[in-house]
Design a protein around this motif. Structure first.
Motif: not given
Length: 98
Positions: A28-29, A32, A38-41, A43-45, A47
């Motif tokens: 993911m890093a 992204s 952003r890595a969190q974005t 991750h949300n996608w 999920k």
């Protein structure tokens, strides 16, 4: 005086391509950083896609050229990472054989 920052909006095609890159084994890093999100974005996608809830913005679709460019950037990042690993392994084994 408060200024409201505008959130970036991404098309469904862009999000699906990003998720596909993660599912193909890239971290993911790396994905992204390559795509500039952003890595969190990301991750949300991933999920949301897993749960069948991934949606895209009603913006202008990403062109095939942009999708290809994103794919190639991710591939270049992966190949650089593999090259660096091989360089370290070669140096290690060269040092060991002396």
């Amino acid at each position: 005086m408060t200024s409201k920052t505008k959130r970036a909006q991404y098309t469904l095609e862009f999000k699906l391509e990003a998720v596909r890159l993660v599912k193909s084994g890239q971290s993911m890093a790396v994905v992204s950083a390559t795509l500039g999100i952003r890595a969190q974005t990301l991750h949300n996608w991933v999920k949301a896609e897993r749960e069948g809830k991934l949606t895209g913005a009603g913006m202008k679709p990403v062109s095939p050229e942009q999708m290809e460019l994103a794919r190639l950037r991710a591939e270049v990042a992966r190949l650089k990472m593999e090259r660096d690993i091989l360089k370290k392994a070669a140096a290690y084994f060269a040092k060991e054989s002396v």
